[in-house]
Enzyme design. Structure first.
Site, short mmCIF file in Angstrom:
data_model
loop_
_atom_site.label_atom_id
_atom_site.label_comp_id
_atom_site.label_asym_id
_atom_site.label_seq_id
_atom_site.Cartn_x
_atom_site.Cartn_y
_atom_site.Cartn_z
N ASP A 42 0.98 -1.31 0.02
CA ASP A 42 -0.17 0.05 -0.06
C ASP A 42 0.93 1.26 0.14
O ASP A 42 1.46 1.53 0.80
CB ASP A 42 -0.87 -0.09 1.34
CG ASP A 42 -2.03 1.11 1.07
OD1 ASP A 42 -1.94 1.80 0.33
OD2 ASP A 42 -2.90 0.96 1.74
N CYS A 82 -6.27 3.86 -3.63
CA CYS A 82 -6.50 2.55 -3.06
C CYS A 82 -7.55 1.64 -3.50
O CYS A 82 -7.42 0.65 -4.39
CB CYS A 82 -6.52 2.64 -1.66
SG CYS A 82 -5.07 2.89 -0.79
N ARG A 86 -7.49 -1.62 -6.20
CA ARG A 86 -7.87 -3.06 -5.82
C ARG A 86 -8.97 -3.56 -6.74
O ARG A 86 -8.91 -4.77 -7.19
CB ARG A 86 -8.43 -2.88 -4.46
CG ARG A 86 -7.09 -2.82 -3.48
CD ARG A 86 -7.10 -1.96 -2.13
NE ARG A 86 -5.94 -1.36 -2.09
CZ ARG A 86 -5.00 -1.82 -1.11
NH1 ARG A 86 -5.23 -3.05 -0.57
NH2 ARG A 86 -3.95 -1.25 -1.02
N LYS A 135 -5.44 -5.67 3.92
CA LYS A 135 -6.34 -4.50 3.66
C LYS A 135 -7.34 -4.89 2.64
O LYS A 135 -6.79 -5.01 1.42
CB LYS A 135 -5.54 -3.19 3.33
CG LYS A 135 -6.41 -2.11 2.93
CD LYS A 135 -5.46 -0.59 3.13
CE LYS A 135 -6.18 0.12 2.02
NZ LYS A 135 -5.27 1.38 1.98
N ASP A 294 -0.15 -0.81 -5.00
CA ASP A 294 -1.45 -0.35 -5.55
C ASP A 294 -1.45 1.10 -5.93
O ASP A 294 -1.96 1.65 -6.82
CB ASP A 294 -2.50 -0.27 -4.29
CG ASP A 294 -2.17 0.79 -3.06
OD1 ASP A 294 -1.07 1.05 -2.88
OD2 ASP A 294 -3.14 1.06 -2.62
N ASN A 295 -0.46 1.85 -5.59
CA ASN A 295 -0.28 3.11 -5.95
C ASN A 295 1.06 3.80 -5.64
O ASN A 295 1.85 3.24 -4.69
CB ASN A 295 -1.37 4.18 -5.85
CG ASN A 295 -1.74 4.08 -4.19
OD1 ASN A 295 -2.81 3.55 -3.86
ND2 ASN A 295 -0.86 4.79 -3.39
MG MG Z 1 -2.78 2.95 -1.59
#
Ligand code: MG
Length: 465
Positions: A42, A82, A86, A135, A294-295
């Protein structure tokens, strides 16, 4: 007698070689379907691994994983934040195709539409055991949780670790309330602390964030051990290093890069534990492991949010160098991710891939490798099987890769917000070449406009309650 036995063995080996496909697995398992493990970090910066050039964060396990596998230099998340990133990974679609969810908060009643087909649902339908550990952030209401989206089990936090609880969530009978929180507090007060869940229930509040990486790792190792004899899909989206940063006592203060570095080094330890377990159990050659994020990283300390929320020690971002930009942005630094794939005996050691690929490609890649039918709806991802086999001689399956609705990359060229960059000679997106190459700009502009029109017409709805 010996001759006969040797002859039969040779014949058996020859027949096996004829029957088994190129991506076959060992004979000790009851299935020839490979396992898949996706480690999704994350907010990790592009540079924040040893094998991606970090000057001060040590990641020996992930570096070794890259040395034994394939390092992707041009691998993309499908979003700069996020939730949509996902949704894209799990469905093989650009987020705009599956409802274009924004970052979800605990007071929202939306989520990934259960009508979508996730990687977990696809593989579960083909006999896989599935687990989500970490998460989630695709909807915290029961209909949107992992256990409603193809995962046999779930352990983790339902959204980002700087969020709070929804007091309507279901508490486990034996919920652990920490830090002096009472049942009354839980139901009536909003605290800036995130709950920990197992399946559909809150088991701990506030979650002990110092121990999340360790506990995720323990859960992952137990799942792998329990499923060593059958095909499995483990989706492990770590909570760290999203802010506020936390590391266990064993790692806090140990790195040369502050608490952010401690978090990454603890994730590297976790990666080492998982790869060692696969080897110990003799299933390393049956398991494709993917590591990505994710980024991009937070723009701290420059981001204004840092100043208003205090505790600057826990609010530190990573580095996306040599890329431009951060999380929330469609510059390369917001969406290009440090990525490694590892599969001993199937992916040759020490290779690099410079072709365009992304998280949307995982679903069709896993479908191909496992012989699972693709979802019965349009997806955007493409199989990377040819790239995994021959990364130096295979071209990207993407003629065009899109940065939300704002930009497109085709080969070396990137059009973003109306400006044109040559990523081959200008990885930092510093010089707009629109004037020099109007024909390239026109071609990419058409690609983007046509795609945005197509997705506007055919895009599906997000889930809502
Ligand atoms: Mg993120």
């Amino acid at each position: 007698m010996m001759l006969t036995r040797n002859f039969l063995m040779a014949l058996s080996i020859a027949l096996t070689a004829l029957v088994l496909p190129e991506f076959s697995v060992g004979a000790t398992r009851t299935s020839d379907k490979p396992n898949f493990i996706v480690i999704f970090i994350d907010d990790q910066g592009y540079q924040d691994l040893g094998c991606f050039g970090s000057p001060n964060i040590k990641t020996p396990n992930i570096d070794r994983m890259a040395g034994e596998g394939l390092r992707f230099t041009d691998f993309y998340s499908a979003a700069q934040v996020c939730t949509p990133s996902r949704a894209a990974l799990l469905t093989g679609c650009y987020p705009e195709r599956v409802g274009n969810l924004p970052v979800l908060f605990p007071n929202q009643r939306r989520g990934l539409n259960p009508q979508e087909t996730t990687i977990a649902e696809m593989l579960k339908g083909n006999g896989y055991k599935t687990a989500c550990i970490g998460k989630w952030h695709l909807g915290h209401l029961k209909a949107f949780l992992p256990t409603s989206q193809g995962f046999d089990s779930y352990f983790g936090i339902p959204y980002s670790n700087d969020m709070w609880l929804d007091p309507n969530m279901t508490l486990a009978q034996d919920v652990v309330l920490r830090e002096g929180v009472t049942m009354d507090d839980y139901r009536t007060k909003r605290k800036n602390s995130v709950p920990l869940m197992r399946n559909t229930e809150v088991i701990e509040y506030p979650a002990d964030q110092n121990l999340l990486t360790q506990r995720y790792t323990s859960e992952a190792l137990a799942f792998i051990e329990a499923n060593k004899a059958n095909p499995f899909f483990l989706y492990l989206p770590h909570t760290m290093p999203h802010v506020p940063l936390y590391a266990s006592p064993e790692f806090e203060g140990q790195s040369d890069a502050g608490l952010y570095g401690d978090c990454i080094e603890e994730i590297d330890w976790s990666m080492g534990e998982i790869l060692a377990a696969l080897k110990r159990l003799g299933i390393d050659k049956n398991t494709l492991v993917v590591y990505t994020s994710d980024n991009g990283p937070w723009d701290f300390p420059n981001n204004a949010k840092n100043k208003v929320k205090g505790n600057t020690q826990r609010r530190v971002g990573g580095s996306a160098l040599p890329l431009r930009g951060y999380k929330f942005q469609t510059w390369e630094g917001g969406m290009r991710e440090p990525t490694v794939m590892w599969w001993p005996g199937h992916i040759a050691a020490g290779q690099e891939c410079h072709e365009i690929a992304g998280t949307i490609d995982l679903l069709p890649t896993f479908a191909s490798l496992s012989g699972s039918p693709l979802p019965d709806k349009t997806i955007d991802g493409k199989s990377l099987v040819s790239l995994l086999r021959n990364p130096s001689s295979t071209l990207s399956p993407h003629d065009a890769y899109f940065y939300r609705t704002k930009g497109v990359r085709s080969g070396q060229w990137k059009l973003i917000d109306g400006k044109l960059y040559d990523l081959a000679s200008d990885i930092a997106e510093s010089t707009d070449l629109s004037q020099e190459h109007p024909e390239v700009k026109a071609r990419l502009t058409t690609l983007l406009e046509e795609r945005n029109q197509e997705i506007k017409q055919n895009g599906r709805q997000a889930g809502a309650q």
